[in-house]
Every structure is written in structure tokens, then in C-alpha cells.
Design an enzyme around this catalytic site. Structure first.
Site, PDB file in Angstrom:
ATOM      1  N   LYS A  94     -37.536 -21.185 -31.596  1.00 17.12           N
ATOM      2  CA  LYS A  94     -38.067 -21.599 -32.940  1.00 17.12           C
ATOM      3  C   LYS A  94     -37.271 -20.856 -34.069  1.00 17.12           C
ATOM      4  O   LYS A  94     -37.054 -21.388 -35.141  1.00 17.12           O
ATOM      5  CB  LYS A  94     -39.548 -21.289 -33.123  1.00 17.12           C
ATOM      6  CG  LYS A  94     -40.400 -21.672 -34.502  1.00 17.12           C
ATOM      7  CD  LYS A  94     -41.760 -21.156 -34.524  1.00 17.12           C
ATOM      8  CE  LYS A  94     -42.124 -21.552 -36.150  1.00 17.12           C
ATOM      9  NZ  LYS A  94     -43.507 -20.887 -36.632  1.00 17.12           N
ATOM     10  N   THR A 119     -47.845 -10.641 -47.018  1.00 16.78           N
ATOM     11  CA  THR A 119     -48.554 -11.655 -46.219  1.00 16.78           C
ATOM     12  C   THR A 119     -49.771 -10.998 -45.616  1.00 16.78           C
ATOM     13  O   THR A 119     -49.552  -9.716 -45.098  1.00 16.78           O
ATOM     14  CB  THR A 119     -47.706 -12.569 -45.171  1.00 16.78           C
ATOM     15  OG1 THR A 119     -48.348 -13.242 -44.443  1.00 16.78           O
ATOM     16  CG2 THR A 119     -46.789 -11.476 -44.102  1.00 16.78           C
ATOM     17  N   ASP A 133     -47.778 -25.241 -35.122  1.00 15.48           N
ATOM     18  CA  ASP A 133     -46.718 -25.477 -34.281  1.00 15.48           C
ATOM     19  C   ASP A 133     -46.842 -26.423 -32.973  1.00 15.48           C
ATOM     20  O   ASP A 133     -45.805 -27.168 -32.693  1.00 15.48           O
ATOM     21  CB  ASP A 133     -46.275 -23.989 -33.564  1.00 15.48           C
ATOM     22  CG  ASP A 133     -45.365 -23.302 -34.694  1.00 15.48           C
ATOM     23  OD1 ASP A 133     -44.885 -23.937 -35.655  1.00 15.48           O
ATOM     24  OD2 ASP A 133     -45.196 -22.109 -34.699  1.00 15.48           O
ATOM     25  N   ASP A 172     -44.730 -19.086 -48.750  1.00 19.34           N
ATOM     26  CA  ASP A 172     -45.780 -19.919 -48.698  1.00 19.34           C
ATOM     27  C   ASP A 172     -45.125 -21.202 -48.041  1.00 19.34           C
ATOM     28  O   ASP A 172     -43.839 -21.606 -48.173  1.00 19.34           O
ATOM     29  CB  ASP A 172     -46.163 -20.287 -50.148  1.00 19.34           C
ATOM     30  CG  ASP A 172     -47.544 -20.793 -50.133  1.00 19.34           C
ATOM     31  OD1 ASP A 172     -48.613 -20.098 -49.674  1.00 19.34           O
ATOM     32  OD2 ASP A 172     -47.908 -22.009 -50.363  1.00 19.34           O
ATOM     33  N   THR A 173     -45.719 -21.850 -47.326  1.00 17.18           N
ATOM     34  CA  THR A 173     -45.459 -22.833 -46.387  1.00 17.18           C
ATOM     35  C   THR A 173     -46.436 -23.928 -46.315  1.00 17.18           C
ATOM     36  O   THR A 173     -47.694 -23.582 -46.232  1.00 17.18           O
ATOM     37  CB  THR A 173     -45.120 -22.265 -44.889  1.00 17.18           C
ATOM     38  OG1 THR A 173     -43.979 -21.165 -44.889  1.00 17.18           O
ATOM     39  CG2 THR A 173     -44.736 -23.167 -43.825  1.00 17.18           C
TER      40      THR A 173
HETATM   41  P1  ITT Z   1     -50.266 -15.536 -45.960  1.00 20.74           P
HETATM   42  O1  ITT Z   1     -50.570 -16.668 -47.114  1.00 20.74           O
HETATM   43  O2  ITT Z   1     -50.774 -14.605 -46.281  1.00 20.74           O
HETATM   44  O3  ITT Z   1     -48.800 -15.429 -46.055  1.00 20.74           O
HETATM   45  P2  ITT Z   1     -51.368 -18.233 -44.564  1.00 20.74           P
HETATM   46  O4  ITT Z   1     -51.106 -18.211 -43.025  1.00 20.74           O
HETATM   47  O5  ITT Z   1     -52.395 -18.331 -45.487  1.00 20.74           O
HETATM   48  O6  ITT Z   1     -50.654 -16.607 -44.865  1.00 20.74           O
HETATM   49  P3  ITT Z   1     -49.717 -19.983 -45.664  1.00 20.74           P
HETATM   50  O7  ITT Z   1     -50.432 -20.392 -46.786  1.00 20.74           O
HETATM   51  O8  ITT Z   1     -47.955 -20.214 -46.122  1.00 20.74           O
HETATM   52  O9  ITT Z   1     -49.881 -18.859 -45.081  1.00 20.74           O
HETATM   53  O10 ITT Z   1     -49.592 -21.122 -44.753  1.00 20.74           O
HETATM   54  C1  ITT Z   1     -50.156 -22.463 -44.798  1.00 20.74           C
HETATM   55  C2  ITT Z   1     -50.414 -23.177 -43.429  1.00 20.74           C
HETATM   56  O11 ITT Z   1     -49.236 -23.604 -42.951  1.00 20.74           O
HETATM   57  C3  ITT Z   1     -51.180 -22.215 -42.528  1.00 20.74           C
HETATM   58  O12 ITT Z   1     -52.437 -22.894 -41.746  1.00 20.74           O
HETATM   59  C4  ITT Z   1     -50.278 -21.592 -41.342  1.00 20.74           C
HETATM   60  O13 ITT Z   1     -51.020 -21.348 -40.171  1.00 20.74           O
HETATM   61  C5  ITT Z   1     -49.280 -22.775 -41.538  1.00 20.74           C
HETATM   62  N1  ITT Z   1     -47.823 -22.406 -41.070  1.00 20.74           N
HETATM   63  C6  ITT Z   1     -47.155 -21.420 -41.900  1.00 20.74           C
HETATM   64  N2  ITT Z   1     -46.127 -21.282 -41.292  1.00 20.74           N
HETATM   65  C7  ITT Z   1     -46.189 -22.141 -39.751  1.00 20.74           C
HETATM   66  C8  ITT Z   1     -45.204 -22.184 -39.032  1.00 20.74           C
HETATM   67  O14 ITT Z   1     -44.082 -21.728 -38.926  1.00 20.74           O
HETATM   68  N3  ITT Z   1     -45.675 -22.973 -38.021  1.00 20.74           N
HETATM   69  C9  ITT Z   1     -46.663 -23.359 -37.807  1.00 20.74           C
HETATM   70  N4  ITT Z   1     -47.737 -23.522 -39.160  1.00 20.74           N
HETATM   71  C10 ITT Z   1     -47.177 -22.864 -39.896  1.00 20.74           C
END
Ligand code: ITT
Length: 199
Positions: A178, A9, A158, A70-71
Site C-alpha cells: 500500500k 493527527t 481500504d 487531510d484525506t
Molecule cells: P486526522 O484528521 O486526525 O488526521 P482522520 O481519520 O479524521 O484523522 P481524515 O479526516 O483525513 O483523517 O480521514 C478521512 C476519512 O478517510 C477517515 O474516515 C479515514 O478513515 C479515511 N481515510 C484516510 N486515509 C485513508 C487511507 O489511507 N485508507 C483508507 N481510508 C482512509
């Protein structure tokens, strides 16, 4: 379970959360610590696909056990958007460049303006590659979208996300609060269970 795992990440907040969640159960190594400073491509149209893409990219170049997270924030009234596009939600809608958390949140609030159904969920998929084998683990937390951003802790969406059964947003909670209930906590625990049964 003390083996080291590289976390694929570029998001320092995710590393901090994972280290707090896993504690002594697994040692997390950052990309910086293995000398990887490149941006990892994320071009899939699914959360699972992106998690696998990031983990495979690191595994192929650095030949190490690793995992990626991935979130997406999936909002019911928006048909699951921003979902896999959560990081670039504003920019793909012509609002600024790259990953801009406040522009993403502002756009989300605008899209939900006047909409009563604020139901949403965070969904994390962790893809791990251990000893050449691939594993997927998912974590979901249901909740709703606040009408204005609240709180200064956490990151990303968040300040807008109120987990089900709570009155505070994730950004108003302590990191321990959290991490006790988050999508990332649930995905991490699911991953550990999978790894325990697949030594
Ligand atoms: P990596 O791919 O390098 O891991 P990223 O920030 O691009 O980092 P994601 O693609 O998984 O990660 O994130 C998708 C979006 O969701 C991104 O805008 C994050 O800030 C947000 N996000 C991910 N996890 C979160 C959380 O626990 N709380 C709030 N926002 C989150």
C-alpha cells in the site's frame, strides 16, 4: 533531512504509514509525544482547508514545525462524495455517531448499489508549517470501489478501494505494498521535494 516534524493527527494508522514511508528521511513526532490530547477541529468544507486548519492549530499552540494530512475518498458517480466528509459520511447521513469506518463503507456500498461506474480516487493534501512558512502538497491514487469489503489490513475505506492496475484492495495488500503506491506516499514525496527546494 533529519529535522523532527510533529504530525498533527489523531489517527494512529496515519502515523504508522508516514513513519514507514519517510524512514530515516524525517523523524515524525506524534501529538501524544508533545502532550497534545485534544481533538483538533476540522470545520472547513475543503480537504486543503482542513489540512491547513489542523496544522495551524498545532503550530499556534505548540510553536513547532508540524504538518497535517487531510484525506478524502472521491467517488465519480457520487459527484466526488464522500470527499471532505469521508470521516463522518455515515453520521452526517443519520447513521450512527462520529467516525465509524464500517458504517461509512456500508453506506458507500449502498449508494453505489446498481451503479456500474465504480471509479474513485483517494486524495491526500498535506499542509506543513515549517519555520512559520506554509506549504501544501497533494497525492492522488486512482482506482475503483469493490462490490464487497475485502481484506483486513489498513484502515478506513481500504477494504473497498482497488488501486488502478491492481486486483487487490488496499486492505488485502501488505502495508509495504500500500505504502509504495498510496495517495499518502505521493503526498509525502511531494512534500519532501517542496521542503528540499525551500530550505
Ligand atoms: P486526522 O484528521 O486526525 O488526521 P482522520 O481519520 O479524521 O484523522 P481524515 O479526516 O483525513 O483523517 O480521514 C478521512 C476519512 O478517510 C477517515 O474516515 C479515514 O478513515 C479515511 N481515510 C484516510 N486515509 C485513508 C487511507 O489511507 N485508507 C483508507 N481510508 C482512509
Amino acid at each position: 533531512m533529519q529535522e523532527k516534524l510533529v504530525f498533527a493527527t489523531n489517527n494512529a494508522h496515519k502515523i504508522t504509514e508516514l513513519r514507514a514511508i519517510l524512514g530515516k528521511r524525517r523523524q515524525i513526532v506524534s501529538l501524544e509525544e508533545i502532550g497534545c490530547r485534544e481533538e483538533i477541529p476540522e470545520t472547513s468544507d475543503t480537504i486543503e482547508g482542513n489540512a491547513l486548519q489542523k496544522a495551524r492549530w498545532v503550530s499556534q499552540r505548540f510553536h513547532c514545525d508540524c504538518f497535517a494530512d487531510d484525506t478524502g475518498l472521491e467517488v465519480e458517480a457520487l459527484g466526488g462524495q464522500p470527499g471532505v466528509m469521508s470521516a463522518r459520511y455515515a453520521s452526517i447521513n443519520g447513521r450512527g455517531e462520529g467516525h465509524d469506518a464500517s458504517a461509512n463503507s456500508a453506506l458507500l456500498l449502498e449508494k453505489l448499489d446498481g451503479i456500474e461506474n465504480r471509479k474513485a480516487r483517494f486524495r491526500t493534501v498535506i499542509a506543513a508549517i515549517i519555520g512559520g512558512k506554509e506549504f501544501l502538497a497533494e497525492g492522488i491514487v486512482n482506482g475503483s470501489i469493490a462490490t464487497t469489503p475485502r481484506g483486513t489490513d489498513g484502515f478506513g475505506y481500504d477494504p473497498l478501494f482497488i488501486p488502478e492496475g491492481q486486483s487487490l484492495t488496499f486492505a488485502e495488500m501488505t502495508s509495504d505494498e500500500k505504502n509504495a503506491i498510496s495517495h499518502r506516499r505521493r503526498a509525502s514525496e511531494a512534500l519532501l521535494k517542496i521542503l528540499e527546494t525551500n530550505p
